[in-house]
Motif scaffolding. Structure first.
Motif, PDB file in Angstrom:
ATOM      1  N   SER A 256       6.555   5.704  -4.289  1.00  0.00           N
ATOM      2  CA  SER A 256       5.166   5.869  -4.750  1.00  0.00           C
ATOM      3  C   SER A 256       5.086   5.827  -6.272  1.00  0.00           C
ATOM      4  N   ALA A 257       6.030   6.473  -6.935  1.00  0.00           N
ATOM      5  CA  ALA A 257       6.030   6.512  -8.404  1.00  0.00           C
ATOM      6  C   ALA A 257       6.178   5.122  -8.997  1.00  0.00           C
ATOM      7  N   TRP A 258       6.941   4.257  -8.351  1.00  0.00           N
ATOM      8  CA  TRP A 258       7.089   2.887  -8.853  1.00  0.00           C
ATOM      9  C   TRP A 258       5.737   2.193  -8.928  1.00  0.00           C
ATOM     10  N   GLN A 259       4.830   2.533  -8.027  1.00  0.00           N
ATOM     11  CA  GLN A 259       3.531   1.873  -7.961  1.00  0.00           C
ATOM     12  C   GLN A 259       2.627   2.257  -9.137  1.00  0.00           C
ATOM     13  N   ARG A 260       2.939   3.345  -9.808  1.00  0.00           N
ATOM     14  CA  ARG A 260       2.130   3.772 -10.954  1.00  0.00           C
ATOM     15  C   ARG A 260       2.527   3.078 -12.251  1.00  0.00           C
ATOM     16  N   ASP A 261       3.634   2.350 -12.230  1.00  0.00           N
ATOM     17  CA  ASP A 261       4.074   1.619 -13.416  1.00  0.00           C
ATOM     18  C   ASP A 261       3.199   0.373 -13.569  1.00  0.00           C
ATOM     19  N   PRO A 262       2.491   0.238 -14.702  1.00  0.00           N
ATOM     20  CA  PRO A 262       1.605  -0.925 -14.854  1.00  0.00           C
ATOM     21  C   PRO A 262       2.345  -2.260 -14.903  1.00  0.00           C
TER      22      PRO A 262
ATOM     23  N   THR B  47       4.266  -4.889  -9.808  1.00  0.00           N
ATOM     24  CA  THR B  47       3.340  -5.310  -8.758  1.00  0.00           C
ATOM     25  C   THR B  47       4.161  -5.451  -7.488  1.00  0.00           C
TER      26      THR B  47
ATOM     27  N   GLU C  45       9.154  -6.482  -5.451  1.00  0.00           N
ATOM     28  CA  GLU C  45       8.292  -6.293  -6.614  1.00  0.00           C
ATOM     29  C   GLU C  45       8.402  -7.468  -7.577  1.00  0.00           C
TER      30      GLU C  45
ATOM     31  N   THR D 215       0.850  -1.192   0.000  1.00  0.00           N
ATOM     32  CA  THR D 215       0.000   0.000   0.000  1.00  0.00           C
ATOM     33  C   THR D 215       0.882   1.236   0.000  1.00  0.00           C
ATOM     34  N   ILE D 216       0.486   2.184  -0.820  1.00  0.00           N
ATOM     35  CA  ILE D 216       1.290   3.373  -1.059  1.00  0.00           C
ATOM     36  C   ILE D 216       1.511   4.208   0.204  1.00  0.00           C
TER      37      ILE D 216
ATOM     38  N   ARG E 121       8.173   9.708  -2.421  1.00  0.00           N
ATOM     39  CA  ARG E 121       7.518   9.887  -3.725  1.00  0.00           C
ATOM     40  C   ARG E 121       8.176   9.029  -4.809  1.00  0.00           C
TER      41      ARG E 121
END
Length: 158
Positions: free
Chosen positions: A41-47, A50, A65, A7-8, A38
């Motif tokens: 957090s940015a890594w979590q936006r990469d589709p 996971t 990941e 979770t972010i 941040r």
């Protein structure tokens, strides 16, 4: 203790775990120290990313990941780190085993990872979890264009 989707809201905590610039470089290849929340957090936006955390009482103790790649028929384990206060207790290996279980669920036939060649504790952990180095020719090919000559590992033919 269990593996959970990351979770972010724990990004800043995980970002604080590397304690030196060298550790940051070996963990995620960045020259940023300290790592900012941040960034994680940015890594979590990469589709194609996971992220998971090994948690106890809702507190993350380790982070890692999966990077599935359907074109290459593989999934890579990446950016694995254990909180400084709990290192040396086998949590890295426990996290890796959990990530392996999740990687198998992707249905991709190969599971691999790259490790900074000077990250001896990580190499020992991954070898203990069943990873073996790829042959020198394959490693040389995979290192083309990489910032360092990583040690590439493959999980015993998943």
């Amino acid at each position: 203790m269990r593996l959970s989707p990351f979770t972010i809201n724990h990004a800043s905590l995980v970002a604080s775990w590397p304690t030196t610039p060298t550790e940051v470089l070996m963990w995620c290849g960045l020259r940023e120290f300290p790592v900012r929340g941040r960034t994680v957090s940015a890594w979590q936006r990469d589709p194609d990313v996971t992220a998971y955390a090994l948690v106890e009482d809702e507190s993350p103790l380790a982070y890692g990941e999966l990077w599935p790649d359907t074109e290459e028929d593989e999934v890579e384990l990446a950016r694995i780190i254990v909180a400084p206060g709990v290192r040396g207790r086998g949590l890295g290996r426990r996290l890796v085993r959990g990530l392996l279980a999740e990687a198998r669920l992707t249905g991709l036939p190969e599971i691999c990872m790259r490790v900074h060649p000077q990250n001896t504790p990580a190499l020992r952990c991954y070898r203990g979890a069943g990873f073996d180095p790829v042959d020198a020719e394959e490693a040389a090919s995979w290192n083309t264009g990489q910032p360092v000559e990583y040690t590439w590992l493959r999980y015993g033919h998943a």
